[in-house]
Design a protein around this motif. Structure first.
Motif, short mmCIF file in Angstrom:
data_model
loop_
_atom_site.label_atom_id
_atom_site.label_comp_id
_atom_site.label_asym_id
_atom_site.label_seq_id
_atom_site.Cartn_x
_atom_site.Cartn_y
_atom_site.Cartn_z
N THR A 123 52.25 22.01 39.30
CA THR A 123 51.36 23.05 39.83
C THR A 123 52.06 24.41 39.78
OG1 THR A 123 50.22 21.48 41.26
CG2 THR A 123 50.06 23.80 41.87
N ALA A 124 53.32 24.44 40.20
CA ALA A 124 54.08 25.70 40.17
C ALA A 124 54.21 26.22 38.73
CB ALA A 124 55.45 25.50 40.79
N ARG A 125 54.45 25.33 37.78
CA ARG A 125 54.56 25.75 36.38
C ARG A 125 53.25 26.33 35.86
NH1 ARG A 125 58.49 21.87 32.73
NH2 ARG A 125 60.41 22.59 33.73
N ARG A 126 52.14 25.68 36.20
CA ARG A 126 50.84 26.17 35.72
C ARG A 126 50.55 27.57 36.24
NH1 ARG A 126 49.31 20.59 36.07
NH2 ARG A 126 48.69 20.80 38.24
N ARG A 127 51.13 27.92 37.38
CA ARG A 127 50.87 29.24 38.00
C ARG A 127 51.80 30.32 37.47
NH1 ARG A 127 50.22 26.74 44.05
NH2 ARG A 127 48.06 26.09 43.84
N ARG A 128 52.76 29.96 36.64
CA ARG A 128 53.70 30.97 36.13
C ARG A 128 52.99 31.92 35.18
NH1 ARG A 128 58.90 30.19 37.64
NH2 ARG A 128 59.31 28.09 38.39
N PRO A 129 53.17 33.24 35.37
CA PRO A 129 52.56 34.19 34.44
C PRO A 129 53.21 34.06 33.06
CG PRO A 129 53.41 35.30 36.42
CD PRO A 129 53.89 33.88 36.46
N LEU A 130 52.40 34.19 32.00
CA LEU A 130 52.92 34.04 30.64
C LEU A 130 54.06 35.00 30.32
CD1 LEU A 130 49.79 33.11 28.51
CD2 LEU A 130 51.72 31.67 29.19
#
Length: 198
Positions: A21-28
């Protein structure tokens, strides 16, 4: 999975969910900046500078990126081998010849088109770079749960530099572990390379 303690399995699932979940929320932009920093740190290690063959992988999604790292390894004259996922979740290996040598594969992965070298090819690598969701200071790596890299790491000779690529906040004091989990010797994050003590 046989031999899995139910509590450890549940703990792993919970931690995996949080980390994904934390990874999916990382800005590109952060993902890109992190990838460049990790590549710089990995390429600066003595082990990688001395290596003839490096086993690596093609990152997917918001994993710490490896595209730049792979090309820089090749530019530095390294032989780079990448995994090819087999139907039983084991890993075969094939040589990377640049971005045009990759093709889409199962599970959204990119794999090399070159001739597979066999599952034992990972044992010929001087350095093994592996994906993970987290690692502990003791060198325990938390993967995605397929067991592919635990099998591959079991073939790597003791003393080989094995390094998991992570974001800074994924290097933890502890991660849930099971008897089949194989330790790694280092973690590379945007903040640097941390030597882990198994």
């Amino acid at each position: 999975m046989t031999g899995t303690h139910p509590c450890q399995g549940a703990a792993k699932t919970a931690v995996r969910d949080q980390l994904l979940t934390a990874r999916r929320r990382r800005p590109l932009p952060e993902v890109g900046t992190a990838a460049r920093a990790i590549a710089d740190h990995v390429l600066a290690t003595d082990e990688v500078r001395r290596a003839a063959t490096v086993a690596a992988y093609v990152s997917v999604g918001t994993e710490p990126g490896t595209t730049d790292l792979l090309d820089r390894l090749v530019d530095a004259g390294k032989r780079v081998i990448l995994p090819v996922l087999l139907p039983d979740n084991d890993l075969d290996w094939a040589v990377y010849h640049g971005p045009t040598s990759l093709a889409p594969a199962r599970r959204g992965l990119l794999e090399p088109l070159s001739t597979p070298l066999g599952v034992a090819a990972v044992a010929t690598a001087d350095v093994v770079l592996v994906p993970g969701l987290a690692a502990s200071r003791a060198g325990l790596r938390l993967g995605r749960g397929g067991g592919s890299y635990d099998r591959a790491l079991a073939r790597v000779p003791v003393g080989t530099f094995t390094c998991v690529l992570l974001y800074d906040d994924e290097l933890l004091a502890d991660v849930p572990a099971e008897p089949h989990d194989r330790p790694v010797t280092a973690a590379a994050t945007p903040g640097g390379v941390v030597r882990l003590t198994a």
